[in-house]
Design an enzyme around this catalytic site. Structure first.
Site, PDB file in Angstrom:
ATOM      1  N   TYR A 113     -12.361  -4.178  -3.094  1.00 37.01           N
ATOM      2  CA  TYR A 113     -12.893  -4.517  -1.777  1.00 37.01           C
ATOM      3  C   TYR A 113     -14.306  -5.102  -1.840  1.00 37.01           C
ATOM      4  CZ  TYR A 113      -8.795  -2.825   0.657  1.00 37.01           C
ATOM      5  OH  TYR A 113      -7.510  -2.690   1.113  1.00 37.01           O
ATOM      6  N   ASN A 157      -1.723  -0.351   7.353  1.00 36.87           N
ATOM      7  CA  ASN A 157      -1.162  -1.663   7.686  1.00 36.87           C
ATOM      8  C   ASN A 157      -0.252  -2.221   6.590  1.00 36.87           C
ATOM      9  OD1 ASN A 157      -3.155  -2.354   5.882  1.00 36.87           O
ATOM     10  ND2 ASN A 157      -4.431  -3.461   7.356  1.00 36.87           N
ATOM     11  N   HIS A 205      -1.836  -5.358   1.569  1.00 34.64           N
ATOM     12  CA  HIS A 205      -3.049  -6.150   1.447  1.00 34.64           C
ATOM     13  C   HIS A 205      -2.631  -7.562   1.057  1.00 34.64           C
ATOM     14  CE1 HIS A 205      -6.846  -7.798   0.113  1.00 34.64           C
ATOM     15  NE2 HIS A 205      -6.185  -8.226  -0.953  1.00 34.64           N
ATOM     16  N   GLU A 247      -9.197 -11.657  -7.029  1.00 27.38           N
ATOM     17  CA  GLU A 247      -8.369 -10.440  -6.943  1.00 27.38           C
ATOM     18  C   GLU A 247      -7.258 -10.447  -7.993  1.00 27.38           C
ATOM     19  OE1 GLU A 247      -9.101  -9.430  -2.201  1.00 27.38           O
ATOM     20  OE2 GLU A 247      -7.127 -10.135  -2.837  1.00 27.38           O
ATOM     21  N   ARG A 279       3.157  -6.747   9.581  1.00 23.11           N
ATOM     22  CA  ARG A 279       2.346  -5.712  10.240  1.00 23.11           C
ATOM     23  C   ARG A 279       2.705  -5.565  11.716  1.00 23.11           C
ATOM     24  NH1 ARG A 279      -3.294  -7.753   7.531  1.00 23.11           N
ATOM     25  NH2 ARG A 279      -3.435  -6.339   5.752  1.00 23.11           N
ATOM     26  N   LYS A 323       0.842  -1.200   0.000  1.00 24.62           N
ATOM     27  CA  LYS A 323       0.000   0.000   0.000  1.00 24.62           C
ATOM     28  C   LYS A 323       0.884   1.259   0.000  1.00 24.62           C
ATOM     29  CE  LYS A 323      -3.791  -2.406   2.412  1.00 24.62           C
ATOM     30  NZ  LYS A 323      -4.648  -2.446   3.611  1.00 24.62           N
ATOM     31  N   ARG A 366      -0.658 -14.833   4.519  1.00 23.54           N
ATOM     32  CA  ARG A 366      -1.391 -14.235   5.644  1.00 23.54           C
ATOM     33  C   ARG A 366      -0.592 -14.379   6.944  1.00 23.54           C
ATOM     34  NH1 ARG A 366      -6.087 -11.063   4.583  1.00 23.54           N
ATOM     35  NH2 ARG A 366      -7.089 -11.806   6.475  1.00 23.54           N
ATOM     36  N   THR A 422      -4.981  -7.982  10.527  1.00 27.51           N
ATOM     37  CA  THR A 422      -5.318  -6.690   9.919  1.00 27.51           C
ATOM     38  C   THR A 422      -4.853  -5.490  10.754  1.00 27.51           C
ATOM     39  OG1 THR A 422      -7.294  -7.790   9.068  1.00 27.51           O
ATOM     40  CG2 THR A 422      -7.234  -5.398   8.900  1.00 27.51           C
TER      41      THR A 422
HETATM   42  P1  GDP Z   1      -7.353  -7.687   5.633  1.00 24.55           P
HETATM   43  O1  GDP Z   1      -7.762  -8.786   4.694  1.00 24.55           O
HETATM   44  O2  GDP Z   1      -6.445  -8.157   6.739  1.00 24.55           O
HETATM   45  O3  GDP Z   1      -6.806  -6.456   4.958  1.00 24.55           O
HETATM   46  O4  GDP Z   1      -8.688  -7.210   6.378  1.00 24.55           O
HETATM   47  P2  GDP Z   1     -10.222  -7.178   5.871  1.00 24.55           P
HETATM   48  O5  GDP Z   1     -10.362  -7.762   4.509  1.00 24.55           O
HETATM   49  O6  GDP Z   1     -11.062  -7.719   6.972  1.00 24.55           O
HETATM   50  O7  GDP Z   1     -10.483  -5.618   5.801  1.00 24.55           O
HETATM   51  C1  GDP Z   1     -10.035  -4.849   4.735  1.00 24.55           C
HETATM   52  C2  GDP Z   1      -9.690  -3.474   5.246  1.00 24.55           C
HETATM   53  O8  GDP Z   1     -10.828  -2.899   5.914  1.00 24.55           O
HETATM   54  C3  GDP Z   1      -8.576  -3.440   6.283  1.00 24.55           C
HETATM   55  O9  GDP Z   1      -7.276  -3.387   5.707  1.00 24.55           O
HETATM   56  C4  GDP Z   1      -8.921  -2.203   7.085  1.00 24.55           C
HETATM   57  O10 GDP Z   1      -8.422  -1.041   6.434  1.00 24.55           O
HETATM   58  C5  GDP Z   1     -10.431  -2.157   7.042  1.00 24.55           C
HETATM   59  N1  GDP Z   1     -11.000  -2.761   8.244  1.00 24.55           N
HETATM   60  C6  GDP Z   1     -11.340  -4.056   8.442  1.00 24.55           C
HETATM   61  N2  GDP Z   1     -11.831  -4.261   9.663  1.00 24.55           N
HETATM   62  C7  GDP Z   1     -11.827  -3.044  10.273  1.00 24.55           C
HETATM   63  C8  GDP Z   1     -12.222  -2.594  11.594  1.00 24.55           C
HETATM   64  O11 GDP Z   1     -12.678  -3.359  12.463  1.00 24.55           O
HETATM   65  N3  GDP Z   1     -12.060  -1.255  11.852  1.00 24.55           N
HETATM   66  C9  GDP Z   1     -11.549  -0.390  10.933  1.00 24.55           C
HETATM   67  N4  GDP Z   1     -11.413   0.906  11.256  1.00 24.55           N
HETATM   68  N5  GDP Z   1     -11.156  -0.786   9.695  1.00 24.55           N
HETATM   69  C10 GDP Z   1     -11.291  -2.082   9.375  1.00 24.55           C
HETATM   70 MG    MG Z   2      -9.298  -9.003   3.345  1.00 24.12          MG
END
Ligand code: GDP
Ligand code: MG
Length: 202
Positions: A55, A157, A160, A171, A137, A15, A120, A126
Site C-alpha cells: 500500500y 471489497n 484489489h 505492484e 464489488r 482478498k 478497474r 472501492t
Molecule cells: P482501491 O484501489 O479501489 O482498492 O482503493 P484505494 O487504493 O484508494 O484504497 C486502498 C484501500 O484503502 C481500499 O481498498 C480501502 O480499504 C481503503 N480506503 C480507501 N479509501 C477509503 C476511505 O475513504 N475510507 C475508508 N474507510 N477506507 C478507505
Molecule cells: Mg488503489
C-alpha cells in the site's frame, strides 16, 4: 518490455473475504470473459510487511488516501475522525494489514489491451455500496465506508486491482518474481488483436 498495448499487465488480489465467500471462480471468470489473459497466479498468506509495503509503494498514497477520505466524510456532511490526512491513513493501513493477513489470498497478473483500466471497470469502485451493478464489488458484496468505520475495520471489497500502469508495474514486481510470470498466446487473441483475421474459412 514489449511495447504493443496488448501486453499491458495489471495486478489483482482476491482478498481473504473473496476466498471465504467462495467467489474465486466468479471473480476469475469476470476477468477471463472480458478477454484478458492470466499470466501469473499464486495463493499465499501475506505477511504484515508485504501488505504495508504494497500500500505504500507509492510515496503519495498516505496523503492522497487521507485527503480522499476526509473529502468523502465532508461530502456526506460528516466530521472526519482527524483533520490530519496521515493520521487517517495510519488507521486505514492498520486495518488493511489486519484484514489482508487473516487468511490466504490469491495474487494474479492479467494481461491484455488496457488491462489496468479494463480490470478497474470490471472490478468497480472501492466502496461496494456505490459500485455499480455488473461489477464484482457491486454484485457480490454489501459493505460501506460507514459500516467499516463504525466497526474500525477495513472495508471488505473482495479484490484489489492496480490503479494505474505505473502502480501495476510496481505492484507486479512486489508480488511476483520474473519466473512466476508466463509469456504465451491464447488462441482467442486472434479475434481480439489480429488485423487480417486469416484462418477462419476452410
Ligand atoms: P482501491 O484501489 O479501489 O482498492 O482503493 P484505494 O487504493 O484508494 O484504497 C486502498 C484501500 O484503502 C481500499 O481498498 C480501502 O480499504 C481503503 N480506503 C480507501 N479509501 C477509503 C476511505 O475513504 N475510507 C475508508 N474507510 N477506507 C478507505
Ligand atoms: Mg488503489
Amino acid at each position: 518490455m514489449k511495447s504493443h498495448p496488448k501486453f499491458e499487465r495489471t495486478l489483482v488480489i482476491i482478498k481473504p473475504d473473496g476466498i471465504q465467500r467462495t467467489l474465486i471462480g466468479e471473480i476469475l471468470k469476470r476477468y477471463e470473459q472480458v478477454g484478458l489473459k492470466l499470466v501469473g497466479i499464486k495463493m499465499l498468506i501475506p505477511t504484515a510487511d508485504l501488505i504495508e509495503e504494497h500500500y505504500t509503494l507509492d510515496p503519495e498514497w498516505r496523503t492522497v488516501t487521507g485527503l480522499k477520505t476526509i473529502k468523502s466524510y465532508k461530502d456526506k456532511g460528516l466530521t472526519p475522525p482527524h483533520t490530519d490526512p496521515l493520521k487517517i491513513t495510519a488507521i486505514i493501513l492498520k486495518n488493511l494489514v489486519k484484514y489482508m493477513t487473516k487468511g490466504p489470498v490469491i495474487a494474479m497478473v492479467w494481461e491484455g489491451a488496457h488491462a489496468v483500466a479494463i480490470v478497474r471497470k470490471v472490478t468497480g469502485g472501492t466502496e461496494p455500496l456505490t459500485s455499480p451493478i455488473g461489477t464484482i464489488r457491486g454484485d457480490y458484496v454489501i459493505d460501506s465506508y460507514s459500516m467499516s468505520d463504525t466497526d474500525s475495520r477495513a472495508v471488505r471489497n473482495l479484490v484489489h486491482a492496480s490503479g494505474s500502469v505505473k502502480e501495476a508495474n510496481d505492484e507486479i514486481d512486489h508480488w511476483f518474481k520474473k519466473g512466476e510470470l508466463f509469456d504465451y498466446r491464447h488462441i482467442s487473441e486472434a479475434m481480439l488483436y489480429d488485423v487480417d483475421l486469416d484462418g477462419i474459412l476452410e
